[in-house]
Design a protein around this motif. Sequence first.
Motif, mmCIF file in Angstrom:
data_model
loop_
_atom_site.group_PDB
_atom_site.id
_atom_site.type_symbol
_atom_site.label_atom_id
_atom_site.label_comp_id
_atom_site.label_asym_id
_atom_site.label_seq_id
_atom_site.Cartn_x
_atom_site.Cartn_y
_atom_site.Cartn_z
ATOM 1 N N TYR A 28 -4.634 5.244 -2.516
ATOM 2 C CA TYR A 28 -3.371 4.607 -2.902
ATOM 3 C C TYR A 28 -3.548 3.114 -3.123
ATOM 4 O O TYR A 28 -3.200 2.575 -4.164
ATOM 5 C CB TYR A 28 -2.321 4.845 -1.813
ATOM 6 C CG TYR A 28 -1.038 4.063 -2.028
ATOM 7 C CD1 TYR A 28 -0.200 4.367 -3.095
ATOM 8 C CD2 TYR A 28 -0.679 3.024 -1.169
ATOM 9 C CE1 TYR A 28 0.979 3.655 -3.305
ATOM 10 C CE2 TYR A 28 0.493 2.312 -1.366
ATOM 11 C CZ TYR A 28 1.323 2.628 -2.431
ATOM 12 O OH TYR A 28 2.469 1.915 -2.640
ATOM 13 N N ASN A 29 -4.150 2.436 -2.132
ATOM 14 C CA ASN A 29 -4.253 0.978 -2.187
ATOM 15 C C ASN A 29 -5.237 0.569 -1.096
ATOM 16 O O ASN A 29 -5.342 1.246 -0.079
ATOM 17 C CB ASN A 29 -2.870 0.360 -1.921
ATOM 18 C CG ASN A 29 -2.804 -1.112 -2.267
ATOM 19 O OD1 ASN A 29 -2.850 -1.479 -3.442
ATOM 20 N ND2 ASN A 29 -2.703 -1.962 -1.260
ATOM 21 N N PRO A 30 -5.970 -0.527 -1.259
ATOM 22 C CA PRO A 30 -6.830 -0.974 -0.161
ATOM 23 C C PRO A 30 -6.004 -1.252 1.092
ATOM 24 O O PRO A 30 -4.906 -1.830 1.008
ATOM 25 C CB PRO A 30 -7.455 -2.257 -0.710
ATOM 26 C CG PRO A 30 -7.323 -2.162 -2.185
ATOM 27 C CD PRO A 30 -6.068 -1.408 -2.443
ATOM 28 N N GLY A 31 -6.525 -0.845 2.247
ATOM 29 C CA GLY A 31 -5.771 -1.106 3.465
ATOM 30 C C GLY A 31 -6.460 -0.628 4.720
ATOM 31 O O GLY A 31 -7.327 0.245 4.683
ATOM 32 N N PHE A 32 -6.061 -1.219 5.847
ATOM 33 C CA PHE A 32 -6.551 -0.850 7.177
ATOM 34 C C PHE A 32 -5.378 -0.930 8.144
ATOM 35 O O PHE A 32 -4.556 -1.856 8.070
ATOM 36 C CB PHE A 32 -7.668 -1.801 7.620
ATOM 37 C CG PHE A 32 -8.047 -1.666 9.069
ATOM 38 C CD1 PHE A 32 -8.690 -0.524 9.527
ATOM 39 C CD2 PHE A 32 -7.761 -2.679 9.984
ATOM 40 C CE1 PHE A 32 -9.032 -0.392 10.864
ATOM 41 C CE2 PHE A 32 -8.113 -2.563 11.326
ATOM 42 C CZ PHE A 32 -8.748 -1.414 11.767
#
Length: 789
Positions: free
Chosen positions: A124-128
């Motif tokens: 979906y989208n870069p993330g942590f």
Amino acid sequence: MTATFSCERIQLDPQYHLGNAGIIGLYPIDGAAWLWHEDAQAQFVDFKLELDLKKELKCVISLSADQRYSFYIDGQRVSRGPDRGDIEHWSFASYQISLPAGKHILSASVWHVGEHAPLAQISYNPGFICHADGEGHELISTGEANWQASKQNHISFQGISIPYYIAIGDSSIVDCNKLIEAEWSDASVVRKTLVDSSTGVATLGWKLCPSTLPEQVDRYVSPGSIRAVTSEWNDKEPMPSSALNNNAINQWQAIISGDGVTVPANSDIKVLWDLDEYYCAYPHLQWSGGKGARIHVEWAESLYNSLEIHGEGYRRDLHKGNRNDLDGKIWLGFGDSFIGDGQQQSQQTFWWRAGRYILLHITTKDEALELSKIELNETRYPLEYQGSFSCNEESIQPIIDLSVRGMQMCSHETYMDCPYYEQLMYVGDTRLEMLCTHIMDADDRLVKRGIELFDWSRVNWGFINERYPSHWPQHSPTFSLIWVSLLHDFAYWRDDAEWIQARLIGMRSMLEHFEPYVDENGLLNALPGWSFMDWVDEWDTGYPPDGRWGCSGIVNLLYLMTLRKAADLENHFGESILSQRYGDKSKTLCQNINKAFWNDDRKLFADNLAHSEFSEHAQCLALLSNAVADENVDDCLQALLSEADLKRCTVYFSYYLFETLYKFGKESELHAKYSFWKNLHDLGMRTPVESPEPSRSDCHAWGSHPLHHLHASVVGVRPASPGFKRVHIAPLIGQFDNVRCVTPHPAGEITVTYTAGKWGIDLPKGLEGVFEIAGKTHSLSSGSNSVES
């Protein structure tokens, strides 16, 4: 940081129905924020959180990332993830941790590589995101705690010139000259904490679900031996014998044993490493010096007899011959590169590769390279052969060995068709892999995961996708039908009625999508997508005759088998009215199939309406689904076994041929089918192939199904009721003797022994059933039973 810590993976109970996902917080992790580096285009980002605890901290932490993470506590990796999935069911893992008083660092290395990601990686989208409960919430949770982020630019990509479809179509280049000292800054919030909506408006993006899987295998190994060393071999030319007899082989063997090797300045050397087994792994290298040196690590399943070059690409002669042989063969592989900066380094790739052979191509510049270690960080699902089979026939153990290894190499966070190429989970492959899992291990978590992922795939067309997860969707109505068999198999081999009932909703919806394709003759016609059936040479791209634009007898027989299994599932777990509906539809369909495809002269079902094509496939499906009129069963079975012009089942569809032979007690014919797998061992195989030679893939776990049949057909252990509440054992033991077979069961183990006509059957507590042999039926009770045949 000298303090120790403890960390144990735990499993939160998943919710079967996720109607409020993204609308209200369903799990504590929904109360954390998603973070990324301030540079939204960054592909490799490290996160860290420094803690200085005044007292011991015990809490549950949950974490996830998009696309992938490695999580560390005080520099020790404790987790990789998240489990493969989709945006609507994004996995997070949870851990019970205990951090003693003192200083600690929690850190994560996260990558989001966009188009360079494996085909199975949906994003979906870069993330942590990371959440801690209780008193750890403000100390640890993203959006609350002071997480720092730093990006790295030392990994880049270049295309791979290879004529087959692979999971990662680019090679990674780890250039240590571009490594920089971490520049830490506050991590940026890319999605805030989920706020409950009173109007049903969902937050965009990830809908989080707890992981249901254990950790993947994570261990370092240095198997096999160095087989060739040369500075002269062009790997698109036949390997010279001198490479196999080079005195430097012993020197390079030392690095496998843990000693170092010095590669002189201005060298160009190739080292061929035979792992002597198939592996899925991240290659890990340690070195020093060698500024500007390049270490290219390529993988292959086998070497090739010849290779023709056409323009910018290659066309393979797929005849690989004996996989153990190297002399005069040609290398064609793909992999990743490491570039030295003259400093001491310890590096491994961001994603794993697979195969039996590794070619190290090392070039140095003006400085010698001190290569101190080459090893493999092995990864796969922790699937082991907890069941067992042994007998007096020596040729059977190699079949077991390659089948088990094939299963292990194709079992990760999902099942997959092959680890070397696509690394994708396909329905038809997965059914056979799940059946093997049922006789290998009582652990059903990966089986459930696969079935539910396919259920969720219906978002694309309403049908089960041919493969899933995949950011490049593929549609196959035949594989969509086979998904019902996955569900039906699980319903009988394992015991979880509530979980089955949750899946019936998807089954009903999927089957309704076939209705528009039923023609005026009551038959499926011109289905959309790819109606794959088997890799038969005479068929176009796996389509059965008339399977693409017309009315296929084989496809309709598969539909019949599916409707009857759906009726059975509804009868035991769902709605009696729906069971009757599917039953009525199957009766009508059976009549229409017989009218259109039964050839009374040949006593066979035709593949097409013109009755010009006939196959083993049609007869197997007809006999297994009881489509053959009672008076024609014997004739049809005999024609299946004797007619020379039938198109033959290959590795995949031979499962259904095994099933047919077992159903009708064709003992000698069933045992004869094992000869193909015996030949695989003689050809140096370590895992089962995709298709008869010439085979593209040397590791395709759909070819592991003879392992299942050792238990379920040769010894004949099969569930006789849903939930495996009763057992039916009807062996086709053939010439085997001194047999011992252990099959996992939801209540324990079923053990069957056979020696010189005497049978011993041990059943777990509460399990009863019947044993059939030599035309006689014997009752079985829990505990020990004995029968003489």
